[in-house]
Design a protein around this motif. Sequence first.
Motif, mmCIF file in Angstrom:
data_model
loop_
_atom_site.group_PDB
_atom_site.id
_atom_site.type_symbol
_atom_site.label_atom_id
_atom_site.label_comp_id
_atom_site.label_asym_id
_atom_site.label_seq_id
_atom_site.Cartn_x
_atom_site.Cartn_y
_atom_site.Cartn_z
ATOM 1 N N VAL A 116 1.085 -1.623 0.289
ATOM 2 C CA VAL A 116 -0.022 0.237 -0.027
ATOM 3 C C VAL A 116 0.940 0.580 0.436
ATOM 4 O O VAL A 116 1.490 1.453 0.543
ATOM 5 N N THR A 117 0.709 1.756 -1.199
ATOM 6 C CA THR A 117 1.191 3.364 -0.755
ATOM 7 C C THR A 117 0.350 4.458 -0.381
ATOM 8 O O THR A 117 -0.732 4.639 -1.262
ATOM 9 N N THR A 118 0.902 4.781 0.490
ATOM 10 C CA THR A 118 0.530 6.143 0.894
ATOM 11 C C THR A 118 1.107 6.699 1.939
ATOM 12 O O THR A 118 2.259 6.814 2.749
ATOM 13 N N PHE A 119 0.488 8.266 2.279
ATOM 14 C CA PHE A 119 1.475 9.249 2.513
ATOM 15 C C PHE A 119 0.222 9.818 4.023
ATOM 16 O O PHE A 119 0.531 10.658 4.819
ATOM 17 N N THR A 120 -0.692 8.968 3.806
ATOM 18 C CA THR A 120 -1.732 9.550 5.161
ATOM 19 C C THR A 120 -2.182 7.813 6.050
ATOM 20 O O THR A 120 -3.292 8.084 5.344
ATOM 21 N N PRO A 121 -1.200 7.552 6.171
ATOM 22 C CA PRO A 121 -2.609 5.575 6.595
ATOM 23 C C PRO A 121 -3.106 5.881 8.006
ATOM 24 O O PRO A 121 -2.928 6.763 8.140
ATOM 25 N N ASP A 122 -3.305 5.094 8.354
ATOM 26 C CA ASP A 122 -4.955 5.064 8.909
ATOM 27 C C ASP A 122 -4.180 5.172 10.290
ATOM 28 O O ASP A 122 -4.384 5.453 11.404
ATOM 29 N N GLY A 123 -2.661 5.228 10.490
ATOM 30 C CA GLY A 123 -1.470 4.986 11.599
ATOM 31 C C GLY A 123 -0.636 4.700 11.541
ATOM 32 O O GLY A 123 -0.183 4.745 10.181
ATOM 33 N N LEU A 124 0.966 4.884 12.259
ATOM 34 C CA LEU A 124 1.940 4.938 12.021
ATOM 35 C C LEU A 124 1.778 2.539 12.099
ATOM 36 O O LEU A 124 2.814 2.392 11.525
ATOM 37 N N ALA A 125 1.024 2.809 13.389
ATOM 38 C CA ALA A 125 1.622 1.149 13.579
ATOM 39 C C ALA A 125 0.112 0.475 13.179
ATOM 40 O O ALA A 125 -0.518 1.240 15.538
ATOM 41 N N SER B 216 -2.505 2.016 -4.435
ATOM 42 C CA SER B 216 -2.272 3.436 -3.398
ATOM 43 C C SER B 216 -3.573 4.180 -2.991
ATOM 44 O O SER B 216 -4.711 3.989 -3.849
ATOM 45 N N ALA B 217 -3.679 4.345 -1.957
ATOM 46 C CA ALA B 217 -5.046 5.023 -1.069
ATOM 47 C C ALA B 217 -4.626 5.813 -0.109
ATOM 48 O O ALA B 217 -3.216 6.381 0.193
ATOM 49 N N GLU B 218 -4.990 7.588 -0.113
ATOM 50 C CA GLU B 218 -5.459 8.555 0.359
ATOM 51 C C GLU B 218 -6.789 8.947 0.432
ATOM 52 O O GLU B 218 -7.443 9.445 -0.178
ATOM 53 N N VAL B 219 -6.500 9.800 2.104
ATOM 54 C CA VAL B 219 -7.285 10.348 2.177
ATOM 55 C C VAL B 219 -7.013 11.469 3.350
ATOM 56 O O VAL B 219 -6.329 11.998 4.390
ATOM 57 N N ASN B 220 -6.615 12.802 2.115
ATOM 58 C CA ASN B 220 -5.985 13.687 2.289
ATOM 59 C C ASN B 220 -6.648 14.464 2.822
ATOM 60 O O ASN B 220 -6.589 15.376 4.008
ATOM 61 N N SER C 290 -2.799 25.467 0.259
ATOM 62 C CA SER C 290 -2.936 23.432 0.159
ATOM 63 C C SER C 290 -4.702 23.318 0.112
ATOM 64 O O SER C 290 -4.578 21.969 -1.126
ATOM 65 N N THR C 291 -5.621 22.870 0.506
ATOM 66 C CA THR C 291 -6.556 22.789 0.527
ATOM 67 C C THR C 291 -7.550 22.404 -0.932
ATOM 68 O O THR C 291 -8.481 21.768 -0.867
ATOM 69 N N VAL C 292 -7.437 23.886 -1.082
ATOM 70 C CA VAL C 292 -8.203 23.691 -2.767
ATOM 71 C C VAL C 292 -7.854 22.201 -3.549
ATOM 72 O O VAL C 292 -8.614 21.998 -4.265
ATOM 73 N N PHE C 293 -6.337 21.561 -3.538
ATOM 74 C CA PHE C 293 -5.951 20.912 -4.372
ATOM 75 C C PHE C 293 -6.248 19.445 -4.597
ATOM 76 O O PHE C 293 -6.240 18.960 -4.881
ATOM 77 N N PHE C 294 -6.766 19.471 -3.381
ATOM 78 C CA PHE C 294 -6.466 18.172 -2.360
ATOM 79 C C PHE C 294 -7.957 17.484 -2.736
ATOM 80 O O PHE C 294 -8.883 17.781 -1.877
ATOM 81 N N GLY C 295 -7.480 15.983 -2.465
ATOM 82 C CA GLY C 295 -9.067 15.121 -2.949
ATOM 83 C C GLY C 295 -8.575 13.771 -2.077
ATOM 84 O O GLY C 295 -7.575 14.065 -1.873
ATOM 85 N N ASP C 296 -9.691 13.087 -2.060
ATOM 86 C CA ASP C 296 -9.720 11.320 -1.297
ATOM 87 C C ASP C 296 -9.856 10.655 -1.964
ATOM 88 O O ASP C 296 -10.956 10.764 -3.628
ATOM 89 N N GLY C 297 -9.474 8.986 -2.315
ATOM 90 C CA GLY C 297 -9.005 8.466 -3.378
ATOM 91 C C GLY C 297 -7.882 7.208 -3.875
ATOM 92 O O GLY C 297 -7.700 7.137 -2.471
ATOM 93 N N ALA C 298 -8.443 6.003 -4.082
ATOM 94 C CA ALA C 298 -7.562 4.918 -4.362
ATOM 95 C C ALA C 298 -8.157 3.843 -5.009
ATOM 96 O O ALA C 298 -8.691 4.107 -5.763
ATOM 97 N N GLY C 299 -6.511 3.498 -6.083
ATOM 98 C CA GLY C 299 -6.867 3.138 -6.764
ATOM 99 C C GLY C 299 -5.370 1.362 -6.904
ATOM 100 O O GLY C 299 -4.413 1.846 -5.875
ATOM 101 N N ALA C 300 -5.767 0.616 -7.209
ATOM 102 C CA ALA C 300 -4.978 -0.419 -7.468
ATOM 103 C C ALA C 300 -5.175 -1.383 -8.294
ATOM 104 O O ALA C 300 -5.878 -1.212 -9.119
ATOM 105 N N VAL C 301 -3.713 -2.169 -8.014
ATOM 106 C CA VAL C 301 -3.129 -3.028 -9.398
ATOM 107 C C VAL C 301 -2.841 -4.755 -9.242
ATOM 108 O O VAL C 301 -2.610 -4.830 -8.018
#
Length: 322
Positions: free
Chosen positions: A79-88, A139-143, A154-165
């Motif tokens: 999973v690639t993300t920089f908005t994880p559910d948490g560190l662990a 790849s998943a983000e909840v920005n 910053s705020t005007v740019f971002f959205g949330d979503g996920a894609g997978a292969v």
Amino acid sequence: MTGSKILASGHYVPKDIVTNDELAEVVDTSDEWIVAHTGIKSRRVSLRGENTSDLATKAAEIALKRAGVVAEEVGFIIVTTFTPDGLAPSTAALVQRNLGAKNAWGFDLSTACAGFVFGLSTADKFMKTGSYKYGLVISAEVNSKMMDFSDRTSTVFFGDGAGAVLLGLGEEGQLVGEEMHTIGDEKVVHSGRIAPLTSLSADNYPKIDAFAQEGRSVFNEVTTKIPAHIKDFLAKQKLTLDDVDYFLLHQANLRMIENVADTLRQPMDKFVTNVEEYGNASSAGIAMAFDQLNSAVDLTKKKVLLTGFGAGFTYGSLLLSF
């Protein structure tokens, strides 16, 4: 030579659509300004309690269903993300549980908005060992949960979503070339920093910072480095820009993508975009764009260039040949 092959893809976005006018009720901005500067008209925002692992799970379920593969057959999950559910635990561990992929191991990979490119490259190496029948890259983000909604830069740019292969093995791998770079820089873009202690105190607890960026510096860095990187990378593959059928760039900003296309002298109809309706979904943007392309076009005998760039500053390209 045996290599990894993309068997299926999928993407998922939250149901809530936030238009520029709705965002302008919260942030000091306007629809006219946002469209003029970014090309973004709306974005998906997780307002119903869905976290990163939830979006990632749903995107993966779509890819598995399309491939006719059950979760128990998957060997690993990245999973690639920089908005994880948490560190662990890792978001990948939560996805593994959600899917019931009891035979898979998993981990998170963080290269910010370049995540899908780096994740796919990493997964390709595992597949080439011959030890795994299937692997998932998500790849998943909840920005939205990392935004300071008083910061319109910053705020005007971002959205949330996920894609997978879903990857499997093929007689000839589809990932035929790659090149990655990292330039350490924590000033231009940062998110979720945790400061070290300066003293012992009973009221010490972890505090993280909201996402922040120097927008003009980011734009200049990308529009300067990325076109040169793409041309140099393709030259090393003994290819020209005209040999590429589709370009999938990080969905940061439509104006940025248009600038890169103009610099490369390539038509915009070769650039797959979803930033207009989904906003900047960071690492998920390319993954979702790939699924949209994969669902709409027969990619047989096509060459697709994935180019990601993100905080760090980390950037790189993968060439897919179908």
